[in-house]
Design a protein around this motif. Structure first.
Motif, short mmCIF file in Angstrom:
data_model
loop_
_atom_site.label_atom_id
_atom_site.label_comp_id
_atom_site.label_asym_id
_atom_site.label_seq_id
_atom_site.Cartn_x
_atom_site.Cartn_y
_atom_site.Cartn_z
N SER A 177 0.85 -1.19 0.00
CA SER A 177 0.00 0.00 0.00
C SER A 177 0.88 1.24 0.00
N GLU A 384 -18.72 -1.13 6.44
CA GLU A 384 -17.51 -1.41 7.21
C GLU A 384 -16.97 -0.08 7.72
N ASN A 412 -16.73 -12.44 6.90
CA ASN A 412 -15.32 -12.71 7.26
C ASN A 412 -15.22 -13.49 8.56
P1 NAD Z 1 -7.78 -0.54 -0.46
O1 NAD Z 1 -8.72 -1.42 -1.18
O2 NAD Z 1 -8.02 0.93 -0.49
O3 NAD Z 1 -6.28 -0.75 -1.01
C1 NAD Z 1 -5.69 -2.02 -1.11
C2 NAD Z 1 -4.64 -2.00 -2.22
O4 NAD Z 1 -5.28 -1.72 -3.47
C3 NAD Z 1 -3.55 -0.95 -2.05
O5 NAD Z 1 -2.32 -1.52 -2.39
C4 NAD Z 1 -3.95 0.16 -3.02
O6 NAD Z 1 -2.82 0.82 -3.58
C5 NAD Z 1 -4.70 -0.59 -4.11
N1 NAD Z 1 -5.83 0.19 -4.66
C6 NAD Z 1 -6.63 1.06 -3.99
N2 NAD Z 1 -7.59 1.53 -4.82
C7 NAD Z 1 -7.41 0.95 -6.01
C8 NAD Z 1 -8.09 1.02 -7.27
N3 NAD Z 1 -9.15 1.81 -7.44
N4 NAD Z 1 -7.61 0.27 -8.29
C9 NAD Z 1 -6.54 -0.54 -8.14
N5 NAD Z 1 -5.86 -0.65 -6.97
C10 NAD Z 1 -6.28 0.08 -5.91
O7 NAD Z 1 -7.72 -1.09 1.05
P2 NAD Z 1 -7.03 -0.42 2.31
O8 NAD Z 1 -7.80 0.78 2.73
O9 NAD Z 1 -5.57 -0.28 2.09
O10 NAD Z 1 -7.21 -1.59 3.41
C11 NAD Z 1 -8.34 -1.71 4.23
C12 NAD Z 1 -9.31 -2.72 3.67
O11 NAD Z 1 -8.67 -3.99 3.53
C13 NAD Z 1 -10.49 -2.97 4.60
O12 NAD Z 1 -11.65 -3.05 3.83
C14 NAD Z 1 -10.17 -4.31 5.24
O13 NAD Z 1 -11.30 -5.04 5.69
C15 NAD Z 1 -9.48 -5.01 4.11
N6 NAD Z 1 -8.66 -6.11 4.59
C16 NAD Z 1 -9.12 -7.37 4.38
C17 NAD Z 1 -8.39 -8.45 4.85
C18 NAD Z 1 -8.88 -9.85 4.66
O14 NAD Z 1 -8.12 -10.77 4.94
N7 NAD Z 1 -10.09 -10.07 4.20
C19 NAD Z 1 -7.17 -8.24 5.53
C20 NAD Z 1 -6.74 -6.92 5.71
C21 NAD Z 1 -7.50 -5.87 5.23
#
Ligand code: NAD
Length: 491
Positions: A177, A384, A412
């Motif tokens: 990230s 969430e 989850n």
């Molecule tokens: P996010 O979806 O904003 O980002 C995750 C990754 O995707 C990052 O590397 C980011 O650069 C990339 N990204 C973001 N927007 C994008 C787009 N439009 N197109 C392509 N790539 C994109 O998530 P976050 O805010 O970094 O993390 C929090 C979320 O992750 C929460 O919803 C949490 O529940 C989830 N999460 C889930 C698990 C699981 O095991 N299910 C574990 C940890 C976190």
């Protein structure tokens, strides 16, 4: 301000830097470093894929016993540098040092598990399926694989995937990230010391542009994604449309159900830890606490006292039990959701908006908050929140609680606290979620188990960790052979 480098083809490489984004300490908003984002990072991705492709043939033909040797080295280095890695996690991500250390412990366990790949990758062999004919299955690597990770576990999440991918003979690319990229740079300063051929594992930075470049690159054969459900769904569809194997873990809205026959002292402690650990920024954090029947009596007061006494502050300071949320935007979003709940009729049992944290006045802090009786139809019951906010609700029966849980979009985790075996059995059987806790909060499963998730919490089939990872990172080949006894005389 230092611009974080990529690690490509065995060396540190500067990114094209047209769009520098600050990496910020969420406890005081000080800039720690800068990271490249934007269209230029797609060139970095292409370079990393070229390096990983070039390394693939030799690496996939290296015996599996040799492929796990660098993982043993990595394990020792991780133990040695665990504290420094944990400090970096706390600095850029905000969680407490003990939470960061716990994260690194889970990362190390995955390395240990992946060291068992020589045994786990073995397959089935059937002798004499017909006279003189044997049939067997072998597992071969997929090729270049990549993971795209979220902000909340910068040290652990890539470990659900890459140790297994490498042990199975794939080459790899990690895209962290952009909010927390420093931890992986620190990790790659250790990876750099391993006896690994150049190009076998690479690090590229960036945000959606570098993600998209990985999802669409013809040489990338597998994608592991962890993040919000909206992006997970998009990643799953896009990568699959480009012919890749995909696993995409998404968001959550996790319930805990408390029955009147639960041990209330133990339950109170575990519920508070589950809701407020990592400031609620865990995909396994409890968010909705449901008391059934008489369970609310005394529990609501106990839980409010315990939550209110939690010490909020900078995660590297002694005695701090909960850090800030990741960005000012995140803080604003969560505070708006709290206000929305109150406007809709929820009662704030404790309201943690904008606490004063001495010495860290600019930080993204929200203290523990409890909203009681959010109306059933409210968006807050399905959204969430990903912050230190508990939705406390009261329901008449276990059946009603299970129906409520199963009506949600996520799956989850779900927990039950009770001393009744039959209620526990019913709950684990009927609740539609990938992780279940009975009288315990759910942490990330141990490395030998898959990290499961149902409904909008997971898109795909095979999960990360353990045997699922071995299956995900290999493709099977079934071979049938005939060797008649008398053929040897012909040669
Ligand atoms: P996010 O979806 O904003 O980002 C995750 C990754 O995707 C990052 O590397 C980011 O650069 C990339 N990204 C973001 N927007 C994008 C787009 N439009 N197109 C392509 N790539 C994109 O998530 P976050 O805010 O970094 O993390 C929090 C979320 O992750 C929460 O919803 C949490 O529940 C989830 N999460 C889930 C698990 C699981 O095991 N299910 C574990 C940890 C976190």
């Amino acid at each position: 301000m230092p611009l974080l480098s990529n690690f490509i083809n065995g060396s540190w490489q500067k990114s094209l830097e047209h769009n520098r984004v600050p990496v910020v300490n969420p406890a005081n908003l000080e800039t720690l470093a800068e990271v490249a984002c934007g269209q230029e990072t797609t060139v970095d991705v292409d370079n990393a894929v070229k390096a990983a492709s070039a390394a693939l043939n030799d690496w996939s033909n290296t015996p599996v016993m040799e492929r796990v040797k660098p993982l043993y080295q990595l394990r020792s280095l991780l133990e040695e540098h665990k504290n420094a890695l944990a400090e970096t996690i706390t600095l850029e991500c905000g969680k407490t040092l003990s939470e960061s250390l716990g994260e690194m412990t889970r990362a190390i366990e995955n390395v240990e598990m992946a060291c068992a790949t020589p045994a786990l990758i073995q397959s089935e062999f059937s002798e004499d399926i017909a006279s003189g004919i044997d049939e067997f299955m072998i597992r071969q690597p997929l090729g270049v694989a990549a993971c795209i990770s979220p902000f909340n576990f910068p040290g652990m999440i890539p470990f659900w995937f890459f140790p297994y991918a490498l042990a199975c003979g794939n080459t790899y690319i990690i895209k962290p990230s952009e909010k927390v990229p420093m931890t992986m740079n620190k990790l790659f300063s250790l990876i750099e010391q391993l006896d690994l051929p150049k190009g076998v594992i690479n690090l590229v930075h960036g945000s959606k542009e570098s993600t998209n470049a990985l999802l669409t690159h013809p040489e990338v054969k597998a994608i592991s994604f962890v993040g919000s459900s909206e992006v997970a769904k998009y990643v799953y569809a896009t990568a699959a449309a480009h012919g890749k194997r995909v696993q995409a873990q998404g968001g959550a809205k996790n319930p805990i159900v408390v029955l009147p026959d639960a041990d209330m002292e133990m339950t109170t402690k575990i519920v508070v830890d589950s809701v407020y650990g990592c400031a609620g920024q865990r995909c396994l954090a409890a968010s909705t606490i449901i008391t059934v029947g008489g369970a609310s009596k005394g529990f609501r007061e106990a839980i409010a006292d315990s939550a209110a006494s939690r010490v909020t502050g900078f995660g590297l300071d002694q005695g701090v039990e909960m850090g800030p949320v990741i960005t000012p935007e995140s803080k604003q979003r969560i505070e708006n959701l709290i206000q929305q709940g109150i406007n809709e009729g929820a009662k704030p049992l404790i309201d943690g908006r904008s606490p004063r944290v001495a010495g860290y006045e600019k930080g993204n802090f929200i203290a523990p908050t409890i909203l009681e009786n959010i109306p059933r139809g409210s968006e807050l019951n399905t959204t969430e929140i990903f912050g230190p906010v508990m939705n406390l609700m009261h329901i008449k029966s276990v059946d009603e609680a299970i129906n409520f849980i199963n009506s949600g979009r996520y799956g989850n985790m779900a927990c039950l606290f009770t001393s009744s075996g039959s209620s526990a059995r019913k709950f684990r059987k009927e609740v539609k979620a990938g992780n279940i806790g009975i009288n315990i909060g759910v942490a990330a499963p141990m490395a030998q188990f898959p990290f499961s998730g149902w409904k909008d919490s997971f898109y795909g089939d095979l999960h990360g960790q353990g045997r699922h990872a071995i299956e995900f990172f290999t493709q099977t080949k079934v071979v049938v052979e005939r060797w008649p006894k008398d053929w040897s005389r012909k040669f």
